[in-house]
Design a protein around this motif. Structure first.
Motif, short mmCIF file in Angstrom:
data_model
loop_
_atom_site.label_atom_id
_atom_site.label_comp_id
_atom_site.label_asym_id
_atom_site.label_seq_id
_atom_site.Cartn_x
_atom_site.Cartn_y
_atom_site.Cartn_z
N VAL A 24 0.92 -1.45 0.14
CA VAL A 24 0.02 -0.07 -0.01
C VAL A 24 1.00 1.18 0.10
CG1 VAL A 24 -1.93 -1.14 1.11
CG2 VAL A 24 0.00 0.15 2.59
N VAL A 25 0.25 2.32 -0.23
CA VAL A 25 1.06 3.72 -0.20
C VAL A 25 0.89 4.05 1.22
CG1 VAL A 25 1.29 6.05 -1.01
CG2 VAL A 25 0.37 4.24 -2.46
N ASP A 26 2.01 3.99 2.00
CA ASP A 26 1.93 4.21 3.57
C ASP A 26 1.61 5.83 3.82
OD1 ASP A 26 1.80 1.74 4.93
OD2 ASP A 26 3.94 1.65 4.99
N ILE A 27 2.53 6.52 2.67
CA ILE A 27 3.00 8.14 3.44
C ILE A 27 3.34 8.68 1.91
CG2 ILE A 27 5.38 8.16 4.29
CD1 ILE A 27 4.09 9.79 6.47
N THR B 213 5.90 3.50 -0.19
CA THR B 213 5.06 2.29 -0.20
C THR B 213 5.41 1.67 1.24
OG1 THR B 213 6.36 0.66 -1.28
CG2 THR B 213 5.09 2.37 -2.85
N SER B 214 4.50 0.64 1.38
CA SER B 214 4.88 -0.42 2.66
C SER B 214 5.99 -1.53 2.03
CB SER B 214 3.65 -1.22 3.17
OG SER B 214 2.94 -1.62 2.06
N ILE B 215 6.21 -1.53 0.78
CA ILE B 215 7.03 -2.71 0.48
C ILE B 215 8.29 -2.51 0.62
CG2 ILE B 215 7.66 -4.02 -1.93
CD1 ILE B 215 5.06 -2.81 -3.02
N GLN C 55 -6.38 1.78 1.62
CA GLN C 55 -7.25 1.73 0.52
C GLN C 55 -6.46 1.99 -0.92
OE1 GLN C 55 -7.27 4.40 2.71
NE2 GLN C 55 -8.06 5.97 1.71
N TRP C 56 -5.09 2.36 -0.64
CA TRP C 56 -4.43 2.76 -1.64
C TRP C 56 -3.41 1.56 -1.96
CZ3 TRP C 56 -5.18 6.55 -5.15
CH2 TRP C 56 -5.94 7.66 -4.78
N SER C 57 -3.76 0.54 -2.83
CA SER C 57 -2.76 -0.72 -3.17
C SER C 57 -1.92 -0.19 -4.07
CB SER C 57 -3.75 -1.82 -3.26
OG SER C 57 -4.38 -1.61 -4.45
N ILE C 58 -0.80 -0.77 -4.12
CA ILE C 58 0.16 -0.64 -5.26
C ILE C 58 0.76 -2.02 -5.50
CG2 ILE C 58 1.95 0.09 -3.60
CD1 ILE C 58 2.89 1.90 -6.26
N GLN C 59 0.78 -2.51 -6.90
CA GLN C 59 1.63 -3.83 -7.25
C GLN C 59 2.59 -3.48 -8.29
OE1 GLN C 59 0.38 -6.77 -10.44
NE2 GLN C 59 -0.69 -7.52 -8.31
N LEU C 60 3.55 -4.02 -8.06
CA LEU C 60 4.70 -3.96 -8.88
C LEU C 60 5.04 -5.28 -9.56
CD1 LEU C 60 7.32 -2.08 -6.40
CD2 LEU C 60 5.57 -1.17 -7.74
N ASP D 147 -11.48 -0.07 -5.17
CA ASP D 147 -11.59 -1.08 -6.43
C ASP D 147 -11.46 -0.24 -7.76
OD1 ASP D 147 -12.04 -3.17 -4.96
OD2 ASP D 147 -14.45 -2.88 -4.81
N MET D 148 -11.11 1.01 -7.49
CA MET D 148 -10.91 1.91 -8.66
C MET D 148 -9.40 1.94 -9.29
SD MET D 148 -12.10 6.12 -9.17
CE MET D 148 -11.12 6.57 -7.96
N LEU D 149 -9.26 1.96 -10.38
CA LEU D 149 -8.01 1.76 -11.20
C LEU D 149 -7.62 3.39 -11.22
CD1 LEU D 149 -5.38 0.30 -12.38
CD2 LEU D 149 -6.86 0.58 -14.61
N VAL D 150 -6.50 3.58 -10.65
CA VAL D 150 -5.96 5.09 -10.70
C VAL D 150 -4.66 5.23 -11.55
CG1 VAL D 150 -4.95 6.89 -9.22
CG2 VAL D 150 -6.98 5.67 -8.37
#
Length: 277
Positions: free
Chosen positions: A178-181, A191-193, A269-274, A217-220
């Motif tokens: 997720v986007v932590d800050i 991110t939290s990664i 709620q702000w998920s990020i996938q690499l 659920d919204m693609l940003v």
């Protein structure tokens, strides 16, 4: 203690709140060395306060006392506490989630007894514990006027209030967090990664990753982004993946603001996938 007192709050500097805290601390001990972590925490944003402590405390000497006041529940039944860390640092704060990001460093917690560790003649004020309880207790600890054992009754470290954490997940060619800050001034996403999780993808500088960001659920955002050592590894205005100063994955625009460009916020709620290409 080392007589270092570091203050953090969401008060800003437009009125006298921070100055009042400094005055109370100096009234307790004129020779305290008072510094400021930040007073620009987003109002009421406990997660941000917790992250800024995580980002900062390891770089201060052993024995430093921190006072962190982001306290939307001031005057309620939430506890006021002092946490002792492995490096003998004190964190004076409400027990409202502020200790979440540094819980693994906490070895003991005590609830502040307002009978003995509250500034005199403030018992009828319920909305400025930053001045009347936290700055006052922090100054007494930093100056050595009280010992940790004199703060109040001991509490269970395991029962510290924690912010819900979204766990990093991983597949053979992808990692998700997720986007932590934000790196606020420059608009980069932190991110939290963790770097060690990202390294399981065997990345090399110059590799491209498909970066996908969702708000619930919204693609940003979805695009290919270069993994670089620093911002200068891409052209001005181009995005770059990088390992930030706390060894988490960051996403930036070289000389631009990623968060403003794509209206990206922070939180679970702000998920990020690499995904490695």
């Amino acid at each position: 203690m080392n007589r270092l007192l570091v203050l953090q709050s969401d008060f800003g500097l437009v009125d006298g709140a921070v100055s009042a805290m400094i005055g109370v601390a100096l009234e307790e001990a004129r020779d305290l060395n008072i510094h400021h972590l930040t007073h620009d925490i987003t109002p009421y944003h406990i997660e941000e306060a917790s992250y800024r402590l995580f980002q900062t405390i390891d770089y201060w000497p052993e024995g430093t006392t921190f006072v962190s006041v982001v306290d939307p529940g001031v005057g309620s039944k939430r506890k006021s506490v002092v946490a002792l860390t492995k490096r003998n640092q004190y964190i004076v704060t409400p027990d409202n989630g502020t200790l979440s990001y540094i819980k693994d460093q906490v070895v003991a917690v005590r609830e502040i007894s307002e009978v003995s560790n509250r500034r005199a003649n403030t018992e009828h004020s319920y909305t400025f514990h930053g001045r009347d309880v936290y700055a006052y207790t922090g100054a007494k600890l930093a100056s050595g006027h009280i010992r940790f054992e004199e703060v109040g009754p001991e509490l269970s470290v395991e029962r510290i209030v924690e912010i819900p954490v979204v766990k990093t997940t991983q597949g053979p060619d992808w990692v998700q967090g997720v986007v932590d800050i934000l790196d606020v001034r420059f608009g980069s996403l932190w991110t939290s990664i963790k770097r060690e999780d990202f390294q399981k993808l065997s990345p090399d500088f110059g590799d491209r990753f498909e970066v996908t960001i969702y708000n619930n659920d919204m693609l940003v955002y979805q695009n290919q982004v270069v993994y670089g050592k620093s911002f200068a590894d891409v052209r001005i205005g181009q995005p770059v993946l990088y390992v930030n100063s706390v060894y988490r994955l960051g996403l930036a625009i070289n000389q631009g603001s990623f968060s403003k460009a794509y209206n990206v916020g922070v939180g679970p709620q702000w998920s990020i996938q690499l995904k490695k290409i």
